[in-house]
Structure formats: C-alpha cells, structure tokens
Design a protein around this motif. Structure first.
Motif, PDB file in Angstrom:
ATOM      1  N   PHE A  37      -9.867  -1.256   4.516  1.00 45.12           N
ATOM      2  CA  PHE A  37     -10.477  -0.059   3.952  1.00 45.12           C
ATOM      3  C   PHE A  37      -9.846   1.209   4.531  1.00 45.12           C
ATOM      4  CE2 PHE A  37     -13.638   3.340   4.549  1.00 45.12           C
ATOM      5  CZ  PHE A  37     -13.864   3.669   3.218  1.00 45.12           C
ATOM      6  N   THR A  90      -8.647   3.735  -3.631  1.00 43.56           N
ATOM      7  CA  THR A  90      -9.077   3.132  -2.366  1.00 43.56           C
ATOM      8  C   THR A  90      -9.381   1.648  -2.511  1.00 43.56           C
ATOM      9  OG1 THR A  90     -10.008   5.237  -1.611  1.00 43.56           O
ATOM     10  CG2 THR A  90     -10.768   3.246  -0.492  1.00 43.56           C
ATOM     11  N   SER A 139      -6.355   1.788   3.122  1.00 38.93           N
ATOM     12  CA  SER A 139      -6.450   2.180   1.714  1.00 38.93           C
ATOM     13  C   SER A 139      -6.906   3.628   1.580  1.00 38.93           C
ATOM     14  CB  SER A 139      -7.436   1.256   0.980  1.00 38.93           C
ATOM     15  OG  SER A 139      -6.971  -0.071   0.947  1.00 38.93           O
ATOM     16  N   LEU A 140      -7.927   3.993   2.343  1.00 43.54           N
ATOM     17  CA  LEU A 140      -8.485   5.336   2.249  1.00 43.54           C
ATOM     18  C   LEU A 140      -7.514   6.403   2.729  1.00 43.54           C
ATOM     19  CD1 LEU A 140     -10.869   7.275   1.736  1.00 43.54           C
ATOM     20  CD2 LEU A 140     -11.637   6.790   4.080  1.00 43.54           C
ATOM     21  N   THR A 190      -5.085   7.077  -0.623  1.00 38.32           N
ATOM     22  CA  THR A 190      -5.933   8.125  -1.199  1.00 38.32           C
ATOM     23  C   THR A 190      -5.681   9.486  -0.560  1.00 38.32           C
ATOM     24  OG1 THR A 190      -7.653   6.528  -1.788  1.00 38.32           O
ATOM     25  CG2 THR A 190      -8.302   8.835  -1.642  1.00 38.32           C
ATOM     26  N   PHE A 244     -10.324   9.127  -5.959  1.00 37.57           N
ATOM     27  CA  PHE A 244     -10.797   8.575  -4.691  1.00 37.57           C
ATOM     28  C   PHE A 244     -11.207   7.096  -4.748  1.00 37.57           C
ATOM     29  CE2 PHE A 244     -11.612  13.174  -4.485  1.00 37.57           C
ATOM     30  CZ  PHE A 244     -10.879  13.481  -3.351  1.00 37.57           C
ATOM     31  N   THR A 247       0.831  -1.208   0.000  1.00 37.87           N
ATOM     32  CA  THR A 247       0.000   0.000   0.000  1.00 37.87           C
ATOM     33  C   THR A 247       0.861   1.252   0.000  1.00 37.87           C
ATOM     34  OG1 THR A 247      -1.706  -1.199   1.225  1.00 37.87           O
ATOM     35  CG2 THR A 247      -1.867   1.205   1.191  1.00 37.87           C
TER      36      THR A 247
END
Length: 371
Positions: free
Chosen positions: A243, A232, A246-247, A251, A228, A101
């Motif tokens: 989540f 994500t 990732s967000l 992002t 976005f 990530t």
C-alpha cells in the motif's frame, strides 16, 4: 447598544462586496461605493475630515498599487505536504518499489500529461482540432488522472492567459516572478483583473459539450477515483505491491511530477529560451520543457500561432502530443487539424523574430492576437 445618530458617518444604503472571491460565477470584487446623499442635516456639516471613514479603493486603484496578495493557507499546506510526500515516493522508487510500479507511474504520467496537452489544452482551450465522442471521453478520463481542475475551469483560465498574457489579468503572470508563475498563483486568490476579464471570454463551446458539463458536475468524485483510488489499488491487486509503495510512488509522486512539468510551461517557458517567431512577447522555445511536458515547450511558436494543433513547426519531433493526435486522426477519431503554412511561419520570423533586423532592416511590432 445605543442607536446610531444621523451624524454617525454611516451610509445605510452602502453595501460591501466580498473582496476574497476568486470564482468567475461570483460578483466582481470591491465595487466603488455610491456617493453620499446631498441631504445631510446641518449638524453633520460640522464633522471634521478626520472623523470620516476612509474611502474604499476601486479595483483600478488597487491595480495601480500592485497585485493584492491574499494567501490561501489550505493550498499552501496541501501543496507543501504533496511535495514532501513525493520526495519520499522518489526514495521508495529506488529502494523498495517493484519495477512494475515504477513503470506504471511513468505510464500514468504520460497518459495524464496527454490528457492535459491533447485534451484540455489543444482540444478544449484552443479548438485546434476536433475529436469524436469516444476520443473526447478518453481524453476527459486521462485528464482527470492529472487533477488540474475540471475541463471548463482549465480551458477558461487558459483562454484568459492567452488573451491577456503577462498582465494582471493573466492567472499566472510570469512578470510576477518564476515562483508565482510556477505554483504561487495557486497559493493565493486570483487578481481582480483575472476575474473581471475572465467574464468577457466566450465559453459557449465548452458549455455546449456534454462531456465538459458532466466532468464539471461530477468533478470531485471523479478526481478521487481517477487520480487517487485507482492508481493506488491497481498495483496492489495486479502485481502485489504494498500500500505504501502504491500510494507514494504511483499516486503522490506521479501526481506531483505531472503537475510540475505542466507548471514549467507557465514559468520556465515564459522566461528562458529563444524567440525565433516574435521577440515582442515573453514566451520562449524551451526544449527541456517540451520533453517534460510531452511537447508543450515550443512556447514562442504557440503564442504566435495559438490555433496550430501541433504547437510547433517541427511536427512530431520532440512532440509526443502531436504524434498522439496524428495517430488518433489516422484512426478516424480526430479531424479538422488546424495548421500554419510554412510560408506564413517564415514570413513571421522575418517580420518579428529574433533575426528580423538583419533580414529586413528592422523588426515590425507584433500583431499576434491570442484568442
């Protein structure tokens, strides 16, 4: 309500313009009101000056008093949240996010940065090289990941910035301070001069490009998807990231970091560094900004020779964007790269650079025309 008498001091023919408009498509702010009719009834001659409403000020009068600051609180709140969220994302990078990530976030930062520098900046704003349709399409896609307005608006504002640099017509005038040049210009309405002068810029090449038109028409859904949604969900489905990681990492932190590296070109590179090409303009050579903004920190050179596709006399050295364009040219996707001869660069250094007085006995006035 009682009707107004003919001596009420109100001119029924007078109209008001919207003073908060910040779009070039809308009418220019606050036109001076028309003079009062001379056919005024005799009884109105007795109205004292104290009873008359104050005259509206023209744009020129407002400009003389200083920029009119109208804060856009929605932007203030959104940018404040973004920076707080990005700090949390940076914390997650070192505590719980998977290494894939983190690498993905860096890759997105580099490619979205190239979308800004090689695409919106050097291609569409300055036309310093030409690109075939597949490359223009790719640049539009990675520029969308950066979320820095649509191509048309970015290029329009940048052309205004060059032509009227460090004046009230400059969207991010560095003479108004570091904070304003960095992010403050996005937290308030544009100065009336930005709108006025922006209407005089030739944008016909942008409106003729179908990719630019498509990007402007479908800007909102493209931003939601590219900046976005995809960044994500990709880590979640490709290597099982959570989540939240990732967000906040791929992002929000990536988005905020990319914005700030771009903004440093407007702020730090207009304040700190040397000026070997032209001492009469504010932009500086700033290596730290060049590294962060994938090659856009050689700013004194760029404002002296804005049409050079490399934005530097050093080629690909510390300039990832130039390397990218050269690679695309090798693949046959980029062509007509504009450059400045070494002789012209050296002659300009001797005439207007930092060492011009020692070399020639005096520095000439700058003749740079930043179109």
């Amino acid at each position: 309500m009682a009707p107004l008498s003919s001596c009420s001091g109100v001119n029924p023919a007078q109209t008001l313009a919207d003073p908060t408009s910040s779009d070039f498509e809308m009418e220019s702010p606050e036109k001076a009101s028309e003079p009062l009719s001379q056919d005024i009834p005799d009884e109105c001659d007795k109205v004292s000056d104290k009873e008359l409403p104050p005259a509206e000020k023209t744009t020129e009068e407002l400009t003389e008093e200083g920029p009119v600051m109208q804060i856009v609180w929605r932007n203030v709140i959104l940018f404040a949240y973004l920076h707080v969220a990005s700090l949390y994302g940076m914390y997650l990078m070192f505590t719980s996010a998977m290494w894939q990530t983190n690498v993905f976030a860096v890759i997105l930062y580099l490619f979205s940065g190239l979308g800004v520098t090689a695409g919106a900046h050097r291609l569409w704003s300055h036309r310093s090289y030409k690109a075939k349709f597949p490359l223009r399409l790719f640049l539009a896609f990675i520029f969308t990941i950066a979320f820095e307005n649509d191509i048309f608006e970015w290029a329009r504002d940048h052309r205004v910035h060059h032509k009227y640099s460090e004046t009230d017509a400059d969207p991010h005038n560095a003479k108004r301070g570091f904070f304003f040049a960095h992010i403050g210009w996005l937290l308030c309405r544009k100065h009336p001069e930005v709108i006025k002068k922006g209407k005089k810029i030739d944008l016909s090449d942008l409106t003729a490009d179908p990719i630019v038109r498509f990007h402007r028409k479908f800007y909102v859904p493209l931003i939601v998807l590219c900046c976005f949604v995809l960044p994500t969900i990709a880590p979640m489905y490709l290597w099982g990231e959570t989540f939240m990681n990732s967000l906040f990492v791929a992002t929000l932190f990536r988005f905020c970091f990319t914005l700030n590296t771009t903004w440093l070109v407007n702020s730090a590179a207009h304040m700190w560094g040397n000026r070997p090409y032209d001492i009469h303009i504010n932009p500086r050579e700033n290596l730290i900004v060049a590294l962060g903004a994938v090659g856009e920190g050689f700013h004194n050179y760029h404002h002296t020779f804005p049409y050079d596709y490399a934005t530097s006399e050093y080629g690909i050295k510390f300039n990832l964007t130039t390397l990218f364009i050269d690679t695309m040219a090798w693949l046959g996707l980029a062509y007509d790269r504009k450059t400045v001869s070494k002789g012209m660069v050296q002659a300009r250094k001797l005439r207007t650079g930092e060492n011009c007085s020692q070399a020639t006995g005096g520095c000439e006035e700058s003749s740079t025309k930043e179109d």
